[in-house]
Design a protein around this motif. Structure first.
Motif, PDB file in Angstrom:
ATOM      1  N   VAL A  28      13.149  -9.289  -8.504  1.00 43.19           N
ATOM      2  CA  VAL A  28      12.174  -8.448  -9.200  1.00 43.19           C
ATOM      3  C   VAL A  28      12.698  -7.021  -9.185  1.00 43.19           C
ATOM      4  CG1 VAL A  28       9.886  -7.405  -9.058  1.00 43.19           C
ATOM      5  CG2 VAL A  28      10.136  -9.853  -8.750  1.00 43.19           C
ATOM      6  N   ILE A  29      12.618  -6.338 -10.329  1.00 44.52           N
ATOM      7  CA  ILE A  29      13.057  -4.946 -10.433  1.00 44.52           C
ATOM      8  C   ILE A  29      11.917  -4.111 -11.005  1.00 44.52           C
ATOM      9  CG2 ILE A  29      14.730  -3.355 -11.445  1.00 44.52           C
ATOM     10  CD1 ILE A  29      16.681  -5.707 -11.675  1.00 44.52           C
TER      11      ILE A  29
ATOM     12  N   LYS B 118       0.708  -8.346 -11.503  1.00 45.70           N
ATOM     13  CA  LYS B 118      -0.088  -8.631 -10.300  1.00 45.70           C
ATOM     14  C   LYS B 118       0.342  -9.910  -9.570  1.00 45.70           C
ATOM     15  CE  LYS B 118      -4.485  -6.288 -11.127  1.00 45.70           C
ATOM     16  NZ  LYS B 118      -5.907  -6.484 -11.475  1.00 45.70           N
ATOM     17  N   PRO B 119       0.609 -11.021 -10.263  1.00 43.82           N
ATOM     18  CA  PRO B 119       1.020 -12.236  -9.529  1.00 43.82           C
ATOM     19  C   PRO B 119       2.274 -12.020  -8.690  1.00 43.82           C
ATOM     20  CG  PRO B 119       0.441 -12.777 -11.795  1.00 43.82           C
ATOM     21  CD  PRO B 119       0.474 -11.284 -11.706  1.00 43.82           C
ATOM     22  N   PHE B 120       3.178 -11.177  -9.162  1.00 41.99           N
ATOM     23  CA  PHE B 120       4.405 -10.897  -8.409  1.00 41.99           C
ATOM     24  C   PHE B 120       4.078 -10.078  -7.149  1.00 41.99           C
ATOM     25  CE2 PHE B 120       5.750 -11.781 -12.683  1.00 41.99           C
ATOM     26  CZ  PHE B 120       6.915 -12.513 -12.533  1.00 41.99           C
ATOM     27  N   ILE B 121       3.196  -9.097  -7.301  1.00 41.92           N
ATOM     28  CA  ILE B 121       2.783  -8.299  -6.135  1.00 41.92           C
ATOM     29  C   ILE B 121       2.158  -9.192  -5.078  1.00 41.92           C
ATOM     30  CG2 ILE B 121       1.055  -6.621  -5.358  1.00 41.92           C
ATOM     31  CD1 ILE B 121       3.406  -5.211  -6.385  1.00 41.92           C
TER      32      ILE B 121
ATOM     33  N   LEU C  87       6.353  -8.573   2.198  1.00 39.18           N
ATOM     34  CA  LEU C  87       5.663  -7.407   2.752  1.00 39.18           C
ATOM     35  C   LEU C  87       4.839  -7.814   3.970  1.00 39.18           C
ATOM     36  CD1 LEU C  87       4.573  -5.966  -0.701  1.00 39.18           C
ATOM     37  CD2 LEU C  87       6.536  -5.254   0.661  1.00 39.18           C
ATOM     38  N   THR C  88       5.513  -8.103   5.059  1.00 35.87           N
ATOM     39  CA  THR C  88       4.846  -8.521   6.284  1.00 35.87           C
ATOM     40  C   THR C  88       4.066  -7.357   6.882  1.00 35.87           C
ATOM     41  OG1 THR C  88       6.711  -7.902   7.690  1.00 35.87           O
ATOM     42  CG2 THR C  88       6.726 -10.122   6.751  1.00 35.87           C
ATOM     43  N   SER C  89       3.129  -7.652   7.766  1.00 39.49           N
ATOM     44  CA  SER C  89       2.322  -6.597   8.387  1.00 39.49           C
ATOM     45  C   SER C  89       3.203  -5.646   9.201  1.00 39.49           C
ATOM     46  CB  SER C  89       1.233  -7.209   9.272  1.00 39.49           C
ATOM     47  OG  SER C  89       1.800  -8.046  10.269  1.00 39.49           O
ATOM     48  N   THR C  90       4.228  -6.203   9.857  1.00 40.87           N
ATOM     49  CA  THR C  90       5.136  -5.358  10.636  1.00 40.87           C
ATOM     50  C   THR C  90       5.903  -4.404   9.727  1.00 40.87           C
ATOM     51  OG1 THR C  90       5.411  -7.089  12.302  1.00 40.87           O
ATOM     52  CG2 THR C  90       7.087  -5.362  12.229  1.00 40.87           C
TER      53      THR C  90
ATOM     54  N   THR D 260      -3.683   0.273  -5.303  1.00 38.19           N
ATOM     55  CA  THR D 260      -3.330  -1.043  -5.834  1.00 38.19           C
ATOM     56  C   THR D 260      -3.374  -2.091  -4.727  1.00 38.19           C
ATOM     57  OG1 THR D 260      -1.915   0.067  -7.438  1.00 38.19           O
ATOM     58  CG2 THR D 260      -1.623  -2.297  -7.206  1.00 38.19           C
ATOM     59  N   ILE D 261      -4.574  -2.486  -4.356  1.00 34.09           N
ATOM     60  CA  ILE D 261      -4.783  -3.550  -3.381  1.00 34.09           C
ATOM     61  C   ILE D 261      -5.990  -4.361  -3.842  1.00 34.09           C
ATOM     62  CG2 ILE D 261      -3.826  -2.294  -1.413  1.00 34.09           C
ATOM     63  CD1 ILE D 261      -6.678  -1.592  -0.597  1.00 34.09           C
TER      64      ILE D 261
END
Length: 587
Positions: free
Chosen positions: A169-170, A222-225, A233-236, A263-264
C-alpha cells in the motif's frame, strides 16, 4: 478475633491506598520557578514585552519587569537565568492529523522531500521490497506528482511484478490518493466487482473493468486502514509512534495540537490520546501503563479533537470542560484536494501536462461538492443546535461560497452570534465572501503551505497565474477584522511553525516566486495566527495563546529573536526548549 479482623481491614485499606498511590504516580512536576533576564514576546497587546516570568503549578503568577516583582514573589522559588534568550507563547497547531501522523511515522518514505526524482523513488521502493520478508505488508508514504515532476505513478502490474508475495500500500503526500497491489486488494477482500463507496471515492478501473491499483479518497481506503490496524499497527507500535510524534510537535514549538477530523472508528485510540495529554493520569490509564499497554507519561502537548462527521458515534453526549484533552467539535468534508481534481471551483482546472497526464483530471472539470446541499444544511442545523463547533474542509471558491451561503440562509433561524464555526484550508476563499464571514462569525484556517510547496505548480499548471493571485487572502481577512489561523496539515507537511510564518510574511514559493505580495502579513500578525488567534478558534483564548498573568505557562525558548533575523531566515529559527503547563518537555 475482632482485633485480627481490624488489622486485616486496616491492611486491606493500606494495600488499596498504596495501590492507588502507585497507580497515580506521574512524571515529576516542575517546582515554582522564576524565569528572568529573558526577552519575553508576550503576544499581549497590553504588555507586549517582559523580562521576567514567575510560574507556579503550571500557571503564570506574574510577568513583567523583574524590578516590579515583590520580594515575596522571589522567595522559595527556583531561579532560571535565560541569559537574554527569546521566549514566546507555545504555538497552537490548530489543524493537524495526529492519528495519521502516528500511522505514517513508521512507514517507508517515498516523498519528494527525500528523493530527487522518479528513478530514485522506485529504486528505493525496490530496495525496500528486497529487504522485507515474504508475506509482510509493505506500507509507503509521500508519493507526490506535484513535488516530483517526473513521477510515474505505479500501475498494479508494476507493483505485482516487484512485490508478488507482499501486500503493498502506498499513500500519496496529499492523503487523497493511494495505490495497492493485487495481494493487498486480496487481503482486504476487494475485487474488480466491489462497488465503489461513492462517486467521488472509488477504486479505479481500466477500459476492461480491471483494477488499476489506484484508490481515490478516504472512504474507499477505509478497508485498507482497518486491515493495517489488525496486521501492522500493533498497540506497541502505536504507543511508540504516538510518543515520537508528540515529541516532534513539541520540538517544533507546538504546545497544543488540534486533530481536525480524527480518522478512527472506535474509542481505543481515544484512551491513548487522553493518557498522553491529560493533566493527571486516570486510574485505568495508569493501570494500562504499568502493564505495558500504554506508554509512560511525560509532558506532552495538549490535544483537542474534531471527530469526523461519519464517526459521530464517538462524540460524547455533551461537550466537556477539560483544558488538556477534549473532544471539541465535528469535521465535515465539502470538497477535496487541488491535486486530485476534487477541489470544487467556479472555473475549471487549467489544461496542462500535470493536470491531464499526471493528476488525471478530466478536461473542463471544476470538481464538485462531496455532499448534497440539503444534507449539509441539515448537518449544520443538527450540530449547531447540539452545541458542537463545526469545521468544514473547503478548498475551492465554489466550496467556500456554498458553505457561507448555507450559513447565511440559516442565519436567523439559528443564532450564530456567539459561534466560531470554522472553514479549513480555504485555498480559493473569495475576498468577496470575507464580509459575510465576519457577519456569520465564521473563522478560516489557511493552509499556507500550498504557497511554498505547491505555489509554482498551482500558478503555472493547475490554476493559471491570475487565479493563483486570489489564493489564501490572509491580509484581506485581517483587514476585514476576521480572526484567522494558518496550519501545515501534518502529515501532509511537517508542523513547523516558522516555515508557516515565513511563508505568510513572504508569500514566496520554494523557487522564490512571489504570489500576490498584497496579501503578505506582518511578522507579528503571522505569529498571532499560530498563538492567540488559534487559541480563539478553539475557545481557549482566556487560557492559552499569550503570556499573561493567570494563563497556563505554555511557552517556548528560541535560539534567535524572530524580530532580529532577516525574513528569509525565519524558517531557520530553532525551538531549544518547550514548556507545557510549566513542565519542560523531553525531546
Amino acid at each position: 478475633m475482632k482485633r485480627k479482623l481490624k488489622f486485616a481491614v486496616l491492611a486491606v485499606i493500606l494495600l488499596v491506598a498504596f495501590g492507588l498511590y502507585y497507580l497515580k504516580l506521574d512524571f515529576q512536576k516542575t517546582a515554582p520557578t522564576l524565569y528572568f533576564n529573558g526577552n519575553f514576546i508576550t503576544i499581549n497587546d497590553a504588555q507586549p514585552k517582559a523580562n521576567a516570568m514567575l510560574v507556579e503549578n503550571g500557571i503564570i503568577k506574574h510577568i513583567g519587569e523583574l524590578k516590579d516583582f515583590s520580594e515575596k514573589d522571589l522567595e522559595n522559588v527556583l531561579k532560571r537565568d535565560l541569559q537574554g534568550a527569546t521566549a514566546l507563547p507555545g504555538f497552537i497547531d490548530v489543524h493537524t492529523h495526529f492519528a495519521l501522523s502516528m500511522f505514517l511515522s513508521e512507514m517507508h518514505d517515498l516523498s519528494g522531500f527525500t528523493h530527487p526524482n522518479n528513478e530514485a523513488i522506485w529504486n528505493s521502493f525496490e530496495d525496500i521490497v528486497k529487504q522485507t520478508p515474504k508475506g509482510e505488508w509493505i506500507v509507503c508514504k509521500g508519493l507526490d506528482p506535484v513535488m516530483t515532476k517526473d513521477l510515474q505513478t505505479p500501475s498494479i502490474q508494476y507493483l505485482d511484478q516487484i512485490a508478488p508475495e507482499n501486500p503493498v500500500v502506498i499513500f500519496s503526500q496529499s492523503l487523497h490518493n493511494y495505490w495497492a497491489n493485487s495481494k493487498a486488494f486480496e487481503m482486504v477482500g476487494i475485487t474488480s466487482k466491489t462497488p465503489n463507496p461513492s462517486s467521488h471515492s472509488y477504486y479505479e478501473h481500466d477500459a476492461k473493468g480491471n483494477l488499476t491499483g489506484a484508490i481515490v479518497e478516504q472512504e474507499a481506503f477505509k478497508p485498507f486502514i482497518e486491515k493495517l490496524k489488525e496486521d501492522v499497527l500493533t498497540s506497541t507500535m502505536l504507543s511508540r509512534a504516538a510518543q515520537k510524534v508528540m515529541r516532534a510537535y513539541s520540538q517544533n514549538g507546538n504546545t497544543t495540537i488540534v486533530s481536525t477530523g480524527i480518522t478512527i472508528n472506535d474509542k481505543k485510540s481515544l484512551l491513548l490520546f487522553e493518557h498522553l495529554s491529560s493533566k493527571e493520569p486516570s486510574l485505568l490509564g495508569s493501570l494500562l501503563e504499568k502493564l505495558g499497554f500504554l506508554p509512560k507519561r511525560e509532558p506532552t502537548p495538549r490535544h483537542f479533537l474534531y471527530i469526523r462527521h461519519d464517526m459521530a458515534h464517538l462524540l460524547p453526549e455533551k461537550k466537556l470542560s477539560n483544558d488538556f484533552y477534549n473532544i471539541i467539535g465535528i469535521k465535515h468534508w465539502y470538497d477535496g484536494s487541488p491535486y486530485t481534481g476534487s477541489m470544487y471551483m467556479n472555473e475549471p482546472y487549467l489544461e496542462s501536462d500535470l493536470t491531464q497526464n499526471k493528476l488525471h483530471i478530466t478536461k473542463n472539470s471544476k470538481g464538485k461538492a462531496l455532499t448534497s446541499k440539503d444534507s449539509l444544511k441539515q448537518f449544520i442545523t443538527t450540530y449547531h443546535n447540539n452545541g458542537w463547533q463545526m469545521a468544514f474542509h473547503a478548498q475551492g471558491d465554489a466550496a467556500n461560497s456554498d458553505i457561507i451561503e448555507f450559513f447565511r440562509s440559516l442565519n436567523g433561524t439559528l443564532d450564530f452570534s456567539n459561534s466560531r464555526h470554522r472553514l479549513e484550508h480555504c485555498l480559493l476563499l473569495s475576498k468577496n465572501d470575507l464580509p459575510k464571514l465576519k457577519t456569520l462569525n465564521l473563522t478560516p484556517s489557511f493552509h499556507i503551505n500550498h504557497l511554498y510547496y505547491y505555489g509554482d505548480a498551482l500558478s503555472k499548471d493547475i490554476l493559471a497565474e491570475d487565479r493563483s493571485h486570489a489564493m489564501l487572502p490572509l491580509k484581506s481577512a485581517l483587514d476585514n477584522g476576521i480572526v484567522s489561523s494558518i496550519h501545515a496539515d501534518q502529515p501532509m507537511f511537517e508542523s513547523k511553525p516558522f516555515r508557516l510564518i515565513q511563508t505568510a510574511v513572504e508569500r514566496k514559493t520554494s523557487s522564490g516566486y512571489v504570489i500576490n505580495e498584497d496579501e503578505r502579513i506582518s511578522l507579528m500578525d503571522a505569529i498571532k495566527t499560530l498563538t492567540i488567534n488559534a487559541a480563539w478558534q478553539i475557545e481557549m483564548e482566556d487560557k492559552l495563546g499569550s503570556l499573561e498573568t493567570g494563563k497556563y505557562a505554555d511557552f517556548i525558548i528560541l535560539d534567535k529573536d524572530p524580530f532580529s533575523v532577516a525574513t528569509e531566515n525565519l524558517d531557520d529559527i530553532k525551538c531549544v526548549e518547550t514548556f507545557i503547563n510549566g513542565n519542560k518537555v523531553i525531546y
